[in-house]
Design a protein around this motif. Sequence first.
Motif, mmCIF file in Angstrom:
data_model
loop_
_atom_site.group_PDB
_atom_site.id
_atom_site.type_symbol
_atom_site.label_atom_id
_atom_site.label_comp_id
_atom_site.label_asym_id
_atom_site.label_seq_id
_atom_site.Cartn_x
_atom_site.Cartn_y
_atom_site.Cartn_z
ATOM 1 N N LYS A 40 -27.979 -21.670 -39.998
ATOM 2 C CA LYS A 40 -29.271 -21.893 -40.646
ATOM 3 C C LYS A 40 -30.218 -20.803 -40.168
ATOM 4 O O LYS A 40 -30.289 -20.504 -38.977
ATOM 5 N N LEU A 41 -30.929 -20.216 -41.126
ATOM 6 C CA LEU A 41 -31.849 -19.118 -40.845
ATOM 7 C C LEU A 41 -33.255 -19.490 -41.312
ATOM 8 O O LEU A 41 -33.414 -20.348 -42.185
ATOM 9 N N PRO A 42 -34.279 -18.830 -40.766
ATOM 10 C CA PRO A 42 -35.623 -19.045 -41.308
ATOM 11 C C PRO A 42 -35.645 -18.618 -42.776
ATOM 12 O O PRO A 42 -34.999 -17.633 -43.149
ATOM 13 N N GLU A 43 -36.344 -19.350 -43.595
ATOM 14 C CA GLU A 43 -36.365 -19.061 -45.030
ATOM 15 C C GLU A 43 -36.801 -17.629 -45.317
ATOM 16 O O GLU A 43 -36.266 -16.981 -46.206
ATOM 17 N N LYS A 44 -37.755 -17.108 -44.545
ATOM 18 C CA LYS A 44 -38.266 -15.766 -44.808
ATOM 19 C C LYS A 44 -37.215 -14.686 -44.543
ATOM 20 O O LYS A 44 -37.301 -13.587 -45.067
ATOM 21 N N LEU A 45 -36.206 -14.979 -43.705
ATOM 22 C CA LEU A 45 -35.173 -13.998 -43.395
ATOM 23 C C LEU A 45 -33.826 -14.323 -44.033
ATOM 24 O O LEU A 45 -32.882 -13.551 -43.895
ATOM 25 N N GLU A 46 -33.744 -15.449 -44.720
ATOM 26 C CA GLU A 46 -32.451 -15.913 -45.229
ATOM 27 C C GLU A 46 -31.792 -14.891 -46.141
ATOM 28 O O GLU A 46 -30.626 -14.515 -45.948
ATOM 29 N N THR A 47 -32.484 -14.412 -47.130
ATOM 30 C CA THR A 47 -31.858 -13.497 -48.087
ATOM 31 C C THR A 47 -31.481 -12.176 -47.429
ATOM 32 O O THR A 47 -30.392 -11.646 -47.656
ATOM 33 N N GLN A 48 -32.363 -11.663 -46.575
ATOM 34 C CA GLN A 48 -32.092 -10.384 -45.917
ATOM 35 C C GLN A 48 -30.891 -10.477 -44.986
ATOM 36 O O GLN A 48 -29.979 -9.655 -45.036
ATOM 37 N N LEU A 49 -30.882 -11.487 -44.107
ATOM 38 C CA LEU A 49 -29.819 -11.599 -43.110
ATOM 39 C C LEU A 49 -28.522 -12.150 -43.683
ATOM 40 O O LEU A 49 -27.436 -11.733 -43.277
ATOM 41 N N ALA A 50 -28.610 -13.093 -44.604
ATOM 42 C CA ALA A 50 -27.406 -13.728 -45.153
ATOM 43 C C ALA A 50 -26.503 -12.682 -45.797
ATOM 44 O O ALA A 50 -25.280 -12.672 -45.588
ATOM 45 N N ALA A 51 -27.093 -11.783 -46.583
ATOM 46 C CA ALA A 51 -26.299 -10.757 -47.258
ATOM 47 C C ALA A 51 -25.633 -9.823 -46.246
ATOM 48 O O ALA A 51 -24.440 -9.491 -46.376
ATOM 49 N N GLN A 52 -26.360 -9.421 -45.229
ATOM 50 C CA GLN A 52 -25.815 -8.511 -44.225
ATOM 51 C C GLN A 52 -24.693 -9.179 -43.431
ATOM 52 O O GLN A 52 -23.652 -8.567 -43.166
ATOM 53 N N ILE A 53 -24.916 -10.421 -43.064
ATOM 54 C CA ILE A 53 -23.907 -11.146 -42.271
ATOM 55 C C ILE A 53 -22.649 -11.367 -43.108
ATOM 56 O O ILE A 53 -21.531 -11.143 -42.635
ATOM 57 N N GLN A 54 -22.820 -11.788 -44.377
ATOM 58 C CA GLN A 54 -21.664 -12.013 -45.265
ATOM 59 C C GLN A 54 -20.896 -10.701 -45.471
ATOM 60 O O GLN A 54 -19.667 -10.676 -45.474
ATOM 61 N N LYS A 55 -21.630 -9.621 -45.615
ATOM 62 C CA LYS A 55 -21.001 -8.316 -45.821
ATOM 63 C C LYS A 55 -20.152 -7.937 -44.612
ATOM 64 O O LYS A 55 -19.038 -7.449 -44.746
ATOM 65 N N ARG A 56 -20.682 -8.182 -43.403
ATOM 66 C CA ARG A 56 -19.964 -7.794 -42.186
ATOM 67 C C ARG A 56 -18.807 -8.752 -41.884
ATOM 68 O O ARG A 56 -17.903 -8.405 -41.137
ATOM 69 N N LEU A 57 -18.868 -9.949 -42.430
ATOM 70 C CA LEU A 57 -17.790 -10.929 -42.208
ATOM 71 C C LEU A 57 -16.938 -11.113 -43.459
ATOM 72 O O LEU A 57 -16.369 -12.180 -43.672
ATOM 73 N N GLN A 58 -16.791 -10.108 -44.306
ATOM 74 C CA GLN A 58 -16.074 -10.214 -45.580
ATOM 75 C C GLN A 58 -14.660 -10.741 -45.412
ATOM 76 O O GLN A 58 -14.203 -11.587 -46.168
ATOM 77 N N THR A 59 -13.963 -10.244 -44.425
ATOM 78 C CA THR A 59 -12.564 -10.626 -44.279
ATOM 79 C C THR A 59 -12.390 -11.924 -43.511
ATOM 80 O O THR A 59 -11.293 -12.464 -43.433
ATOM 81 N N SER A 60 -13.450 -12.419 -42.956
ATOM 82 C CA SER A 60 -13.348 -13.617 -42.116
ATOM 83 C C SER A 60 -13.847 -14.831 -42.879
ATOM 84 O O SER A 60 -14.770 -14.755 -43.665
ATOM 85 N N ASP A 61 -13.225 -15.978 -42.634
ATOM 86 C CA ASP A 61 -13.728 -17.222 -43.227
ATOM 87 C C ASP A 61 -14.250 -18.148 -42.129
ATOM 88 O O ASP A 61 -14.245 -19.358 -42.264
ATOM 89 N N ASP A 62 -14.723 -17.513 -41.019
ATOM 90 C CA ASP A 62 -15.249 -18.294 -39.890
ATOM 91 C C ASP A 62 -16.551 -19.004 -40.249
ATOM 92 O O ASP A 62 -16.839 -20.077 -39.734
ATOM 93 N N LEU A 63 -17.331 -18.420 -41.122
ATOM 94 C CA LEU A 63 -18.645 -18.952 -41.465
ATOM 95 C C LEU A 63 -18.519 -19.811 -42.716
ATOM 96 O O LEU A 63 -18.146 -19.328 -43.789
ATOM 97 N N THR A 64 -18.769 -21.112 -42.570
ATOM 98 C CA THR A 64 -18.649 -22.045 -43.681
ATOM 99 C C THR A 64 -19.816 -21.916 -44.635
ATOM 100 O O THR A 64 -19.642 -21.852 -45.842
ATOM 101 N N SER A 65 -21.049 -21.913 -44.068
ATOM 102 C CA SER A 65 -22.216 -21.814 -44.944
ATOM 103 C C SER A 65 -23.390 -21.165 -44.210
ATOM 104 O O SER A 65 -23.498 -21.246 -42.994
ATOM 105 N N ILE A 66 -24.236 -20.548 -45.017
ATOM 106 C CA ILE A 66 -25.499 -19.990 -44.527
ATOM 107 C C ILE A 66 -26.581 -20.593 -45.404
ATOM 108 O O ILE A 66 -26.499 -20.544 -46.640
ATOM 109 N N SER A 67 -27.612 -21.173 -44.757
ATOM 110 C CA SER A 67 -28.698 -21.764 -45.537
ATOM 111 C C SER A 67 -30.033 -21.504 -44.853
ATOM 112 O O SER A 67 -30.098 -21.177 -43.668
ATOM 113 N N GLY A 68 -31.098 -21.653 -45.627
ATOM 114 C CA GLY A 68 -32.447 -21.503 -45.094
ATOM 115 C C GLY A 68 -32.948 -22.831 -44.582
ATOM 116 O O GLY A 68 -32.619 -23.892 -45.116
#
Length: 196
Positions: free
Chosen positions: A123-151
Amino acid sequence: MSEKSLDKLINTLKSEAIEAADKQAMEILDKAQEQAQKIIKEAEAKREELLNSAEKEAQDTRNKGEAALQQAARDVTVSVRHDLLKLLGAVLENEVEVAFTPDLMENAILKIVENVDSGVTLKLPEKLETQLAAQIQKRLQTSDDLTSISGDPSLHNGFAITKTDQGWSYHISPEEVAELLNAHLSPKWVQIFKNE
């Protein structure tokens, strides 16, 4: 009785009376001197007693004053130490707040996710959710460790990470980090203050 013998008798009586008076005067004088010596000794004893009592009272007052000064010095030291620790804690919190950037959060989240198996919810602060979620998902493309990211609107800064299958959750924020650092650094700061 002749006049001569009468004169002699009068002279003898006079001289005996004078001697008796002198003797009585000497006795009175001796008694007076003894009485004076006794009064002087009593006065000197009383003076010594008063001096000793005054010295003891003065020493007691001095001891109480010194103890009060030492207590006041300890109180001031404790108060200053407390104020300095509070000030250092506020500075630390401010510095951590400044250092807690989105890049730092991204790196911290990636490290945590790498060290934990799958099933992590972020869970991320709403103001940073879109910025960080995309970067984190991009860096973890091959991994399925992260179930969900939400604000999360309750998060102002920082993030929350949860591992639901193991039942643990951590909220990581500048305040939490500053609190942990402060708890670790405060004893060291106190030691520095004591050495100074």
